[in-house]
Design a protein around this motif. Structure first.
Motif, PDB file in Angstrom:
ATOM      1  N   PHE A   1       0.861  -1.178   0.000  1.00 15.40           N
ATOM      2  CA  PHE A   1       0.000   0.000   0.000  1.00 15.40           C
ATOM      3  C   PHE A   1       0.902   1.234   0.000  1.00 15.40           C
ATOM      4  CE2 PHE A   1      -3.070  -3.040   0.727  1.00 15.40           C
ATOM      5  CZ  PHE A   1      -4.311  -2.573   1.128  1.00 15.40           C
ATOM      6  N   THR A   2       0.613   2.194  -0.865  1.00 16.26           N
ATOM      7  CA  THR A   2       1.426   3.404  -0.959  1.00 16.26           C
ATOM      8  C   THR A   2       0.544   4.642  -0.979  1.00 16.26           C
ATOM      9  OG1 THR A   2       3.099   2.197  -2.234  1.00 16.26           O
ATOM     10  CG2 THR A   2       3.209   4.608  -2.293  1.00 16.26           C
ATOM     11  N   ALA A   3       0.931   5.643  -0.193  1.00 18.17           N
ATOM     12  CA  ALA A   3       0.252   6.944  -0.205  1.00 18.17           C
ATOM     13  C   ALA A   3       1.315   8.030  -0.312  1.00 18.17           C
ATOM     14  CB  ALA A   3      -0.573   7.142   1.062  1.00 18.17           C
TER      15      ALA A   3
ATOM     16  N   GLN B   1       5.742  12.856   3.061  1.00 16.59           N
ATOM     17  CA  GLN B   1       5.642  12.861   1.599  1.00 16.59           C
ATOM     18  C   GLN B   1       5.278  11.483   1.053  1.00 16.59           C
ATOM     19  OE1 GLN B   1       9.555  14.221   0.654  1.00 16.59           O
ATOM     20  NE2 GLN B   1       9.127  16.365   1.101  1.00 16.59           N
ATOM     21  N   SER B   2       5.654  10.443   1.797  1.00 16.04           N
ATOM     22  CA  SER B   2       5.381   9.082   1.307  1.00 16.04           C
ATOM     23  C   SER B   2       5.225   8.130   2.488  1.00 16.04           C
ATOM     24  CB  SER B   2       6.519   8.610   0.402  1.00 16.04           C
ATOM     25  OG  SER B   2       6.302   7.285  -0.029  1.00 16.04           O
ATOM     26  N   VAL B   3       4.274   7.241   2.366  1.00 13.97           N
ATOM     27  CA  VAL B   3       4.044   6.204   3.372  1.00 13.97           C
ATOM     28  C   VAL B   3       3.771   4.893   2.641  1.00 13.97           C
ATOM     29  CG1 VAL B   3       2.678   5.462   5.354  1.00 13.97           C
ATOM     30  CG2 VAL B   3       2.985   7.895   4.909  1.00 13.97           C
ATOM     31  N   THR B   4       4.396   3.831   3.108  1.00 14.88           N
ATOM     32  CA  THR B   4       4.116   2.513   2.545  1.00 14.88           C
ATOM     33  C   THR B   4       3.758   1.558   3.672  1.00 14.88           C
ATOM     34  OG1 THR B   4       6.428   1.796   2.655  1.00 14.88           O
ATOM     35  CG2 THR B   4       5.682   2.819   0.591  1.00 14.88           C
ATOM     36  N   ALA B   5       2.986   0.560   3.344  1.00 15.55           N
ATOM     37  CA  ALA B   5       2.613  -0.480   4.309  1.00 15.55           C
ATOM     38  C   ALA B   5       2.540  -1.815   3.589  1.00 15.55           C
ATOM     39  CB  ALA B   5       1.276  -0.152   4.967  1.00 15.55           C
TER      40      ALA B   5
ATOM     41  N   HIS C   1      -7.045  17.653   5.893  1.00 15.23           N
ATOM     42  CA  HIS C   1      -7.231  16.278   5.404  1.00 15.23           C
ATOM     43  C   HIS C   1      -6.250  15.909   4.285  1.00 15.23           C
ATOM     44  CE1 HIS C   1     -10.830  16.535   7.802  1.00 15.23           C
ATOM     45  NE2 HIS C   1     -11.319  17.499   7.030  1.00 15.23           N
ATOM     46  N   VAL C   2      -5.102  16.559   4.230  1.00 20.76           N
ATOM     47  CA  VAL C   2      -4.074  16.203   3.251  1.00 20.76           C
ATOM     48  C   VAL C   2      -2.857  15.724   4.030  1.00 20.76           C
ATOM     49  CG1 VAL C   2      -2.631  16.979   1.345  1.00 20.76           C
ATOM     50  CG2 VAL C   2      -4.940  17.918   1.617  1.00 20.76           C
ATOM     51  N   ASN C   3      -2.820  14.433   4.292  1.00 22.75           N
ATOM     52  CA  ASN C   3      -1.722  13.863   5.070  1.00 22.75           C
ATOM     53  C   ASN C   3      -1.586  12.391   4.698  1.00 22.75           C
ATOM     54  OD1 ASN C   3      -0.544  12.336   7.480  1.00 22.75           O
ATOM     55  ND2 ASN C   3      -0.167  14.474   8.067  1.00 22.75           N
ATOM     56  N   ALA C   4      -0.443  12.024   4.163  1.00 21.79           N
ATOM     57  CA  ALA C   4      -0.247  10.664   3.669  1.00 21.79           C
ATOM     58  C   ALA C   4      -0.377   9.630   4.788  1.00 21.79           C
ATOM     59  CB  ALA C   4       1.120  10.544   2.997  1.00 21.79           C
ATOM     60  N   ILE C   5       0.127   9.952   5.975  1.00 22.57           N
ATOM     61  CA  ILE C   5       0.003   9.013   7.092  1.00 22.57           C
ATOM     62  C   ILE C   5      -1.456   8.861   7.497  1.00 22.57           C
ATOM     63  CG2 ILE C   5       0.505   8.694   9.548  1.00 22.57           C
ATOM     64  CD1 ILE C   5       3.302   9.758   9.049  1.00 22.57           C
ATOM     65  N   GLY C   6      -2.195   9.956   7.523  1.00 26.13           N
ATOM     66  CA  GLY C   6      -3.613   9.885   7.849  1.00 26.13           C
ATOM     67  C   GLY C   6      -4.378   9.038   6.857  1.00 26.13           C
ATOM     68  N   TRP C   7      -4.115   9.271   5.569  1.00 23.93           N
ATOM     69  CA  TRP C   7      -4.790   8.454   4.542  1.00 23.93           C
ATOM     70  C   TRP C   7      -4.483   6.972   4.749  1.00 23.93           C
ATOM     71  CZ3 TRP C   7      -2.556  11.949   0.136  1.00 23.93           C
ATOM     72  CH2 TRP C   7      -3.261  13.171   0.109  1.00 23.93           C
ATOM     73  N   MET C   8      -3.205   6.686   4.983  1.00 26.40           N
ATOM     74  CA  MET C   8      -2.814   5.284   5.149  1.00 26.40           C
ATOM     75  C   MET C   8      -3.451   4.685   6.403  1.00 26.40           C
ATOM     76  SD  MET C   8      -1.158   2.736   3.863  1.00 26.40           S
ATOM     77  CE  MET C   8       0.015   3.449   2.690  1.00 26.40           C
ATOM     78  N   ALA C   9      -3.468   5.442   7.484  1.00 26.88           N
ATOM     79  CA  ALA C   9      -4.050   4.931   8.727  1.00 26.88           C
ATOM     80  C   ALA C   9      -5.514   4.579   8.536  1.00 26.88           C
ATOM     81  CB  ALA C   9      -3.883   5.954   9.841  1.00 26.88           C
ATOM     82  N   GLU C  10      -6.256   5.454   7.862  1.00 28.18           N
ATOM     83  CA  GLU C  10      -7.671   5.193   7.620  1.00 28.18           C
ATOM     84  C   GLU C  10      -7.855   3.960   6.734  1.00 28.18           C
ATOM     85  OE1 GLU C  10      -8.784   8.873   5.908  1.00 28.18           O
ATOM     86  OE2 GLU C  10      -8.929   9.932   7.830  1.00 28.18           O
TER      87      GLU C  10
ATOM     88  N   GLY D   1     -10.615   2.268   0.196  1.00 26.31           N
ATOM     89  CA  GLY D   1     -11.587   3.341   0.042  1.00 26.31           C
ATOM     90  C   GLY D   1     -11.019   4.718  -0.217  1.00 26.31           C
ATOM     91  N   ASN D   2      -9.797   4.811  -0.711  1.00 23.16           N
ATOM     92  CA  ASN D   2      -9.192   6.116  -0.984  1.00 23.16           C
ATOM     93  C   ASN D   2      -8.305   5.985  -2.211  1.00 23.16           C
ATOM     94  OD1 ASN D   2      -7.779   8.547  -1.031  1.00 23.16           O
ATOM     95  ND2 ASN D   2      -7.639   8.678   1.213  1.00 23.16           N
ATOM     96  N   PRO D   3      -8.628   6.659  -3.306  1.00 26.08           N
ATOM     97  CA  PRO D   3      -7.794   6.544  -4.518  1.00 26.08           C
ATOM     98  C   PRO D   3      -6.371   7.038  -4.320  1.00 26.08           C
ATOM     99  CG  PRO D   3      -9.410   8.316  -4.741  1.00 26.08           C
ATOM    100  CD  PRO D   3      -9.769   7.567  -3.501  1.00 26.08           C
ATOM    101  N   LYS D   4      -6.126   7.782  -3.242  1.00 22.21           N
ATOM    102  CA  LYS D   4      -4.770   8.260  -2.969  1.00 22.21           C
ATOM    103  C   LYS D   4      -3.900   7.172  -2.344  1.00 22.21           C
ATOM    104  CE  LYS D   4      -6.068  13.124  -2.428  1.00 22.21           C
ATOM    105  NZ  LYS D   4      -7.507  12.956  -2.751  1.00 22.21           N
ATOM    106  N   VAL D   5      -4.514   6.048  -1.971  1.00 18.23           N
ATOM    107  CA  VAL D   5      -3.774   4.888  -1.455  1.00 18.23           C
ATOM    108  C   VAL D   5      -3.804   3.804  -2.525  1.00 18.23           C
ATOM    109  CG1 VAL D   5      -3.627   3.141   0.349  1.00 18.23           C
ATOM    110  CG2 VAL D   5      -4.379   5.461   0.917  1.00 18.23           C
TER     111      VAL D   5
END
Length: 475
Positions: free
Chosen positions: A234-236, A341-345, A249-258, A369-373
């Motif tokens: 998973f990449t954001a 700037q980047s988060v991977t899981a 609501h623009v935070n790569a870690i937040g998007w990934m966490a959700e 549920g997020n096209p940014k991930v």
């Protein structure tokens, strides 16, 4: 009328298989004979360090091959096959030719590599076989050199006895199952020497018996199929910037966490394989608290509430019912005072056989549920395969032998939620079944851990069971 004839034919077939199995039981050769020679072979195999990267499967294969040649096998029928790029990761293959070339062979598949073990961590030297208080101790005593030694010993005795099987028997002792860093011997043989493994079906690890705390046999397991291992990345990504200037609501870690929270909470739909259905039906009497729900699953009449009851009662049961995916690793951000700037899981999935990796990837993206991930394969897909059927040809001899050796102990088919080399042979069209007759203590016997062990009686019973089972299939 046709249905009646088919039913009568099936009944006759099962009766013939049972009769054949029982006639093999009555053979004059003692299935427990030659124990001193077996003990010496087993000791030699356990004491040959075959862990990665310091040990050598090639040396273990050569030593087992020497026993076969000493028993009278021609050199052409015993081969140690080695990839030149992996000189210590060789495999042993051997063949006892049957009298009927039209019958597909039976493959005896076992691995000789083991998990690494440090002497300083163990009570005893892990690569010295120690017999103590009714147990054999040492790395590989249970996993999987018990089965490898029993198969090799059976092949030796078949030759010494002058046994003439109708069906060809093939043996493959392979390397590389215990670590992704090593060459996988089964995969390599299928690609480079497929004739050594080609068979009507294979016997492999993954099955075996269970003992209670007092050492009493509880059940005999037969593995039919296993889940497919697959990692997804998973990449954001986000523009980044100063941590004091984040846009709402623009935070790569937040998007990934959700996204990961949604994946973690998601239950894939039930996908009941024949082995899983048989497992729950046969196991129901052993578990009073979930008996009704398990019996309903076994009979094909389960409700959503039944599945929920069984899933909640035991994580392994939940994993038997459906594909499972969980987040296992996460990495991201570059400074404590900056927007990431980047988060991977990594999300690890164990997929029900028959389901496609691509369909699971699509489902994970939808659940996130997020096209940014984005969701991508972390590694190439494992081979695709379906769980092999538990036919009377496979089960009748197992049932007959088990009934004689362990009266009243139920035979419980199961779908493995882990992985063995059977994932390669099943995908190659060789139905592969985990069955050993080796009964294990409920604490796991130190497999992959410290002070690995197996009961001496369990090993000797399993040796006799496998010897007789192969004769029942091939005589």
């Amino acid at each position: 009328m046709k249905a009646a004839r088919r039913s009568a034919h099936l009944s006759a077939t099962i009766a013939a298989l049972l009769a054949g199995a029982m006639s093999a039981h009555a053979a004059p050769t003692d299935p427990r004979g030659g124990e001193p020679a077996f003990r010496a072979l087993y000791k030699e195999l356990v004491e040959t360090d075959s862990s990665w990267p310091d040990g050598s499967c090639t040396l273990a294969a050569e030593r087992m091959g020497a026993h076969l040649k000493a028993a009278g096998y021609p050199a052409a029928d015993v081969q140690v096959l080695v990839d030149p790029a992996h000189p210590k990761e060789g495999s042993l293959t051997a063949i006892l030719r049957g009298s009927d070339a039209k019958l597909p062979a039976v493959l005896l598949l076992a691995r000789i590599d083991v998990v690494a073990a440090k002497r300083s961590d163990w009570t005893r030297d892990p690569f010295t076989l120690v017999e103590e208080n009714g147990y054999f101790y040492g790395r590989g005593t249970s996993d999987d050199k018990a089965m490898a030694a029993a198969f090799t010993d059976a092949m030796v005795r078949f030759r010494q006895e002058g046994y003439k099987p109708k069906r060809t028997v093939k043996l493959a002792l392979t390397c590389g199952e215990e670590t992704e860093k090593a060459l996988n011997g089964v995969s390599w043989l299928l690609k480079n020497h497929p004739e050594t493994l080609q068979a009507g079906w294979a016997l492999n690890e993954g099955g075996g018996g269970s003992l209670d705390e007092a050492g009493k046999p509880v059940s005999q397991g037969v593995q039919a199929g296993e889940k497919v291992y697959q990692d997804f990345t998973f990449t954001a990504t986000a523009p980044g910037g100063h941590s004091s200037r984040q846009a709402p609501h623009v935070n790569a870690i937040g998007w990934m966490a959700e996204a990961l929270a949604r994946v973690n909470a998601y239950d894939f739909p039930v996908d009941l394989t024949p082995a899983a259905r048989a497992y729950f039906g046969a196991s129901a009497p052993l578990y009073p608290n979930t008996r009704a729900a398990m019996a309903a699953i076994g009979s094909g009449k389960a409700t959503a509430a039944d599945y929920a009851t069984v899933s909640a009662a035991n994580p392994s049961w939940n994993a038997t019912l459906r594909t499972t995916c969980i987040p296992t690793m996460i990495s991201g951000g570059h400074a404590t005072n900056a927007q990431p700037q980047s988060v991977t899981a990594n999300v690890n999935c164990r997929i029900i056989p028959g389901e496609s990796v691509e369909s699971i990837q699509t489902m994970l993206a939808a659940v996130a549920g997020n096209p940014k991930v984005t969701v991508a394969l972390a590694d190439p897909p494992q081979p695709k395969s379906s769980a092999p059927p538990l036919t009377p040809q496979i089960m009748a001899p197992i049932e007959a032998l088990s009934k004689e050796m362990w009266p009243g102990v139920p035979i419980i088919p199961r779908l493995s939620t882990g992985a063995t080399d059977g994932r390669f042979t099943n995908a190659a069209g060789i139905p592969t079944y985990g069955v050993s007759g080796l009964f294990s203590d409920p604490d796991g016997q130190g497999v992959h851990g410290l002070n690995e062990r197996i009961r001496v009686t369990s090993l000797m019973d399993g040796r006799a069971f496998l010897y007789r089972l192969v004769k029942a299939y091939t005589g």
